[in-house]
Design a protein around this motif. Structure first.
Motif, mmCIF file in Angstrom:
data_model
loop_
_atom_site.group_PDB
_atom_site.id
_atom_site.type_symbol
_atom_site.label_atom_id
_atom_site.label_comp_id
_atom_site.label_asym_id
_atom_site.label_seq_id
_atom_site.Cartn_x
_atom_site.Cartn_y
_atom_site.Cartn_z
ATOM 1 N N TYR A 27 30.834 43.750 32.876
ATOM 2 C CA TYR A 27 32.316 44.410 33.338
ATOM 3 C C TYR A 27 31.949 45.319 32.919
ATOM 4 O O TYR A 27 31.467 45.518 31.232
ATOM 5 C CB TYR A 27 33.244 43.566 33.277
ATOM 6 C CG TYR A 27 32.911 42.250 34.031
ATOM 7 C CD1 TYR A 27 33.305 42.382 35.817
ATOM 8 C CD2 TYR A 27 32.637 41.056 33.797
ATOM 9 C CE1 TYR A 27 33.129 41.289 36.336
ATOM 10 C CE2 TYR A 27 32.562 40.093 34.655
ATOM 11 C CZ TYR A 27 33.049 40.174 36.013
ATOM 12 O OH TYR A 27 32.807 38.950 36.653
ATOM 13 N N GLU A 84 40.019 45.321 34.703
ATOM 14 C CA GLU A 84 38.607 45.696 34.397
ATOM 15 C C GLU A 84 38.067 47.219 33.927
ATOM 16 O O GLU A 84 36.950 47.803 33.024
ATOM 17 C CB GLU A 84 37.857 45.507 35.674
ATOM 18 C CG GLU A 84 36.691 45.453 36.081
ATOM 19 C CD GLU A 84 35.650 45.237 36.848
ATOM 20 O OE1 GLU A 84 34.679 45.316 37.468
ATOM 21 O OE2 GLU A 84 36.781 44.391 37.894
ATOM 22 N N PRO A 129 35.961 47.911 41.221
ATOM 23 C CA PRO A 129 37.202 47.799 40.911
ATOM 24 C C PRO A 129 38.469 47.194 42.091
ATOM 25 O O PRO A 129 38.520 46.579 41.466
ATOM 26 C CB PRO A 129 37.308 47.969 39.452
ATOM 27 C CG PRO A 129 36.067 48.007 38.747
ATOM 28 C CD PRO A 129 35.207 48.629 40.025
#
Length: 235
Positions: free
Chosen positions: A223, A159, A230
């Motif tokens: 994202y 991420e 995260p």
């Protein structure tokens, strides 16, 4: 020749990485700055010359053996810390355009100071969190490669990294043992796929793994999530 230079040359030869005397001298200058500044701030617990050559430089430069980095590519080092792997890569691959990213101001100041002393061109220091960079249009989907070393688990790193990569770009995290947490869900959401895994033991230092993760589509707009999310709630 001092111990550090001897050990570094041995490591480079072991990895089949070409080098010049100027690059060895530059790496030695980096080591000297690191040890001097480490007395003022906590940059590294590794201070033995042989271990710096092997565990910092050698580990970082395995990316050159297994990463097959394109010439003049852009690369962002997430959580660069005292400059590994990014600053070490820049010394031995000066053609790369590298961004060193760290969230701690004092480490960023150290990286800027070191880069200035070593006179390294096309090297940028970015002081921010990965979640912030991933939402900044100056950095989102701008890089050919991303890497990270000893930062977080693979789902968390995905991420951080995939939003920074161009479509077709590659994430090359350096890990210890092969990842135990299945990153499949994160890969699916973030449009990534594991192309390869390189498992190796660098001169008896224990099992290490480099993943080659390709970005196969655009990152969904949501994202990365907000700062801290995260890590607290991996995909």
């Amino acid at each position: 020749m001092n111990r550090f230079r001897q050990c570094l040359e041995k490591v480079l030869n072991h990895l089949n990485i070409a080098f010049s005397s100027e690059q060895i001298a530059m790496a030695n200058a980096f080591r000297q700055i690191l040890l001097r500044e480490n007395e003022k701030m906590n940059l590294t617990a590794i201070v033995d010359d042989d271990e710096i050559a092997l565990k910092h430089f050698g580990d970082s430069l395995c990316l050159l053996k297994y990463g097959a980095l394109k010439e003049r590519a852009t690369l962002i080092d997430i959580g660069s810390g005292p400059g590994f792997p990014g600053l070490a890569l820049k010394i031995f691959r000066p053609d790369l355009r590298i961004t060193l990213m760290d969230s701690l101001a004092k480490r960023c100041h150290f990286l800027e100071k070191t880069a200035k002393v070593l006179e390294l061109p096309n090297l940028t220091v970015l002081c921010c969190r990965a979640e912030e960079a991933g939402r900044d249009h100056d950095h989102r989907e701008q890089y050919d490669y991303a890497t990270a070393r000893a930062v977080a688990t693979l789902p968390v790193l995905l991420e951080y990294a995939l939003p920074l990569l161009k479509a077709g770009g590659e994430f090359l995290p350096l890990k210890g043992k092969a990842e135990e947490q299945d990153p499949g869900h994160a890969l699916e959401i973030l449009c990534g796929t594991i192309d390869n895994e390189y498992h190796y033991n660098l001169m008896g230092q224990g099992e290490r793994t480099i993943y080659r993760i390709k970005k196969i589509g655009p990152t969904p707009e949501k994202y990365p999530r907000r700062v801290g999310k995260p890590g607290k709630s991996p995909l």
